[in-house]
Design an enzyme around this catalytic site. Structure first.
Site, PDB file in Angstrom:
ATOM      1  N   LYS A 206      66.816 122.877  24.832  1.00  0.00           N
ATOM      2  CA  LYS A 206      66.206 121.606  25.228  1.00  0.00           C
ATOM      3  C   LYS A 206      65.449 120.970  24.063  1.00  0.00           C
ATOM      4  O   LYS A 206      65.647 119.798  23.728  1.00  0.00           O
ATOM      5  CB  LYS A 206      65.256 121.862  26.413  1.00  0.00           C
ATOM      6  CG  LYS A 206      64.351 120.725  26.754  1.00  0.00           C
ATOM      7  CD  LYS A 206      65.125 119.539  27.281  1.00  0.00           C
ATOM      8  CE  LYS A 206      64.201 118.354  27.483  1.00  0.00           C
ATOM      9  NZ  LYS A 206      64.865 117.257  28.134  1.00  0.00           N
ATOM     10  N   ASN A 210      66.571 117.407  21.935  1.00  0.00           N
ATOM     11  CA  ASN A 210      65.740 116.205  21.809  1.00  0.00           C
ATOM     12  C   ASN A 210      65.319 115.978  20.363  1.00  0.00           C
ATOM     13  O   ASN A 210      65.307 114.841  19.877  1.00  0.00           O
ATOM     14  CB  ASN A 210      64.508 116.301  22.721  1.00  0.00           C
ATOM     15  CG  ASN A 210      64.795 115.767  24.116  1.00  0.00           C
ATOM     16  OD1 ASN A 210      65.928 115.392  24.420  1.00  0.00           O
ATOM     17  ND2 ASN A 210      63.797 115.746  24.972  1.00  0.00           N
ATOM     18  N   GLY A 255      66.107 100.605  14.867  1.00  0.00           N
ATOM     19  CA  GLY A 255      65.224  99.743  15.641  1.00  0.00           C
ATOM     20  C   GLY A 255      63.780  99.981  15.258  1.00  0.00           C
ATOM     21  O   GLY A 255      63.484 100.399  14.132  1.00  0.00           O
ATOM     22  N   GLY A 259      60.435 105.937  21.554  1.00  0.00           N
ATOM     23  CA  GLY A 259      59.221 106.135  22.343  1.00  0.00           C
ATOM     24  C   GLY A 259      59.578 106.928  23.582  1.00  0.00           C
ATOM     25  O   GLY A 259      60.575 107.655  23.594  1.00  0.00           O
ATOM     26  N   CYS A 262      59.444 111.686  26.295  1.00  0.00           N
ATOM     27  CA  CYS A 262      60.123 112.923  25.884  1.00  0.00           C
ATOM     28  C   CYS A 262      60.190 113.124  24.379  1.00  0.00           C
ATOM     29  O   CYS A 262      59.661 114.105  23.866  1.00  0.00           O
ATOM     30  CB  CYS A 262      61.527 112.942  26.472  1.00  0.00           C
ATOM     31  SG  CYS A 262      61.499 112.747  28.254  1.00  0.00           S
TER      32      CYS A 262
HETATM   33  C1  UGA Z   1      65.632 111.550  26.355  1.00  0.00           C
HETATM   34  C2  UGA Z   1      66.990 112.277  26.199  1.00  0.00           C
HETATM   35  O1  UGA Z   1      67.981 111.326  25.809  1.00  0.00           O
HETATM   36  C3  UGA Z   1      67.395 112.967  27.513  1.00  0.00           C
HETATM   37  O2  UGA Z   1      68.585 113.705  27.310  1.00  0.00           O
HETATM   38  C4  UGA Z   1      66.279 113.920  27.930  1.00  0.00           C
HETATM   39  O3  UGA Z   1      66.539 114.528  29.168  1.00  0.00           O
HETATM   40  C5  UGA Z   1      64.986 113.152  28.061  1.00  0.00           C
HETATM   41  O4  UGA Z   1      64.667 112.502  26.806  1.00  0.00           O
HETATM   42  C6  UGA Z   1      63.902 114.141  28.415  1.00  0.00           C
HETATM   43  O5  UGA Z   1      63.637 115.035  27.613  1.00  0.00           O
HETATM   44  O6  UGA Z   1      63.407 114.092  29.539  1.00  0.00           O
HETATM   45  P1  UGA Z   1      64.849 109.212  27.428  1.00  0.00           P
HETATM   46  O7  UGA Z   1      63.528 109.515  26.798  1.00  0.00           O
HETATM   47  O8  UGA Z   1      64.892 108.785  28.842  1.00  0.00           O
HETATM   48  O9  UGA Z   1      65.821 110.516  27.319  1.00  0.00           O
HETATM   49  O10 UGA Z   1      65.521 108.033  26.591  1.00  0.00           O
HETATM   50  P2  UGA Z   1      66.613 107.882  25.447  1.00  0.00           P
HETATM   51  O11 UGA Z   1      67.691 107.023  25.948  1.00  0.00           O
HETATM   52  O12 UGA Z   1      66.984 109.151  24.830  1.00  0.00           O
HETATM   53  O13 UGA Z   1      65.789 107.016  24.374  1.00  0.00           O
HETATM   54  C7  UGA Z   1      64.615 107.518  23.732  1.00  0.00           C
HETATM   55  C8  UGA Z   1      64.080 106.525  22.714  1.00  0.00           C
HETATM   56  O14 UGA Z   1      64.952 106.453  21.584  1.00  0.00           O
HETATM   57  C9  UGA Z   1      63.955 105.093  23.232  1.00  0.00           C
HETATM   58  O15 UGA Z   1      62.736 104.543  22.769  1.00  0.00           O
HETATM   59  C10 UGA Z   1      65.118 104.370  22.605  1.00  0.00           C
HETATM   60  O16 UGA Z   1      64.893 102.999  22.409  1.00  0.00           O
HETATM   61  C11 UGA Z   1      65.232 105.097  21.276  1.00  0.00           C
HETATM   62  N1  UGA Z   1      66.581 105.027  20.672  1.00  0.00           N
HETATM   63  C12 UGA Z   1      67.636 105.624  21.295  1.00  0.00           C
HETATM   64  C13 UGA Z   1      66.768 104.399  19.462  1.00  0.00           C
HETATM   65  O17 UGA Z   1      65.800 103.851  18.842  1.00  0.00           O
HETATM   66  N2  UGA Z   1      68.009 104.369  18.901  1.00  0.00           N
HETATM   67  C14 UGA Z   1      69.078 104.944  19.501  1.00  0.00           C
HETATM   68  O18 UGA Z   1      70.191 104.898  18.913  1.00  0.00           O
HETATM   69  C15 UGA Z   1      68.887 105.582  20.723  1.00  0.00           C
END
Ligand code: UGA
Length: 433
Positions: A206, A210, A255, A259, A262
């Site tokens: 896990k 992440n 970007g 944030g 997680c």
């Molecule tokens: C993340 C993981 O993707 C999940 O697999 C995990 O279960 C979860 O954390 C957790 O540990 O509970 P989440 O925090 O909901 O999920 O969101 P993400 O879609 O992963 O995005 C996280 C951050 O990264 C956001 O701020 C998003 O804007 C940023 N991001 C994501 C980027 O800046 N660039 C990207 O290419 C992708």
């Protein structure tokens, strides 16, 4: 192996607990969700969700007859065999994970009646080694008959139902094979790869997952910053890299930083965990630092075009840490709003869903429920969260209402640079030529 319909308990009615509990009910299991917040329980009993997660309120309505909500742990233990633990583990001041909610649950459990067939399934993200410690604690308290399995969750907020129903993999770490078998039987209908391993390895999968995704983001953000210096375009660079199957295109969107509840917490907890064990995880130190600087670089972009920001009206579009959620934990919007206030700017903030979450948090920030009203007369607009309600605005019309300086900063690289410039705005994105 469990019968096809199991009796399941879920501890914690937050993003993970509700996503997991409601999806399990939708799969046909009977589910009791326990939370200590009575208001949350009352809302759930009325069919309302205390969180915003697309599709979940409808799934709750469809599966209502298989769901119960309670504050009473004894009721959960009486009515459930498998108990998923989904309490939050926020960061402490030292960056370690705060396990107080987990500890409280185990203390309560020790006071109640447990059976041989009770199996605790840890969904909360806990530091590697926690399962071993909890197992020892259960044994010490005379609860050797209660099973324990680590089953980390990989749901993303905003697409939790899809991620639950279509997992890339399910990780199951157990002390006894038969405990892992019972958890595997729950996930079997989903048809995904199942990884059976030890408890510490499951816990590490896990954190490593992440931390790796966060590293990918900080990596592409640094590439973006170099692109700005050398006149290259990071979006095309990411596309070009992403075609290499060893790299992949996912999580290469540059970007204003990651944030949420997680990534920031888990990266910092893994770094702390390594440090506490005597290993300095240098790479993660940089991942965190790059991310912090990335949020602040927007201020430099604004100053480049506006000079001093004192007295300027700056509109932030998007408060949540990403689209399709009302979660503002560690959102870039909060850092930006605070920095801009400190620069003496007049700050406006729009979000289609998350404004209630920021109310009272950011004094001095004007919250607006209408994006176009938030943009009118602003000196600059920063796209912080790529909500479709924001990306899909009539940008030329909106730009026409701005003050003459008309700066647009696209913090997520989702707008078409040419059309924004053609509408008369000074355009900045992240790492775009
Ligand atoms: C993340 C993981 O993707 C999940 O697999 C995990 O279960 C979860 O954390 C957790 O540990 O509970 P989440 O925090 O909901 O999920 O969101 P993400 O879609 O992963 O995005 C996280 C951050 O990264 C956001 O701020 C998003 O804007 C940023 N991001 C994501 C980027 O800046 N660039 C990207 O290419 C992708």
């Amino acid at each position: 192996m469990e019968s096809s319909a199991a009796r399941i308990g879920v501890i914690g009615a937050g993003y993970v607990g509700l996503g997991t509990g409601i999806c399990l009910a939708a799969m046909g299991h009977s589910v009791i969700v326990r939370d200590i917040d009575e208001r949350r329980l009352a809302a759930l009993a009325d069919g309302e969700l205390p969180i915003y997660e697309p599709g979940l309120v409808d799934l709750l309505a469809d599966s209502r007859h298989r769901l119960q909500f309670t504050a009473d742990l004894a009721e959960v233990l009486a009515g459930a065999d498998l108990v998923f633990i989904a309490v939050d583990t926020p960061p402490t001041y030292s960056g370690d994970a705060d396990l107080s909610r987990v500890t409280r649950f185990f203390a309560e459990l020790a006071q109640l009646d447990t059976r041989d067939d009770h199996l605790l399934i840890m969904k909360s993200t806990v530091p590697v080694g926690t399962g071993d410690r909890l197992r020892a604690e259960l044994d010490r308290q005379g609860l050797a008959h209660v099973g324990y399995v680590s089953n980390p969750e990989f749901l993303r907020e905003g697409s939790a139902i899809h991620d639950f129903m279509n997992p890339d993999r399910v990780v199951i770490g157990g002390f006894r094979v038969e405990d892992g078998d019972r958890v595997q039987a729950i996930y079997a209908p989903l048809g995904s790869p199942i990884i059976r391993t030890t408890v510490p390895t499951a816990e590490m999968i896990k954190y490593a997952s992440n931390a790796f995704l966060a590293t990918k983001i900080s990596f592409i953000n640094e590439i973006a910053n170099v692109c700005e210096e050398v006149g290259a375009d990071v979006v095309t660079v990411a596309d070009g890299m992403g075609h290499d199957q060893r790299i992949g295109r996912a999580f290469l969107n540059a970007g204003i930083g990651f944030g949420g509840s997680c990534f920031p917490k888990d990266v910092s907890a893994l770094k702390q965990l390594a440090g506490n064990s005597g290993y300095h995880f240098q790479l993660l130190t940089s991942v965190i630092e790059v991310n912090e600087l990335q949020k602040r670089r927007v201020i430099g972009k604004l100053k480049k075009h506006l000079g001093s920001l004192a007295g300027r009206t700056i509109t932030l579009l998007g408060a949540s840490f990403k689209p399709e959620t009302d979660d503002i934990r560690d959102a870039a919007s909060l850092v930006l709003a605070s920095r801009l206030l400190a620069e003496g700017a007049h700050v406006r903030l729009y979000d289609p869903v998350a404004l209630d979450a920021v109310r009272g948090l950011l004094s001095g920030v004007e919250l607006l429920e209408d994006a176009l009203a938030a943009i009118a007369d602003a000196d600059a607009v920063v796209l912080v969260t790529e909500w479709r309600q924001i990306v899909g605005l009539d940008w030329p019309a909106a730009i026409a209402t701005m003050a003459p300086s008309r700066v647009v900063v696209d913090g997520r690289n989702v707008l078409d640079p040419q059309s924004i410039r053609a509408a008369g705005a000074t355009f900045e994105a992240i790492g775009r030529a």
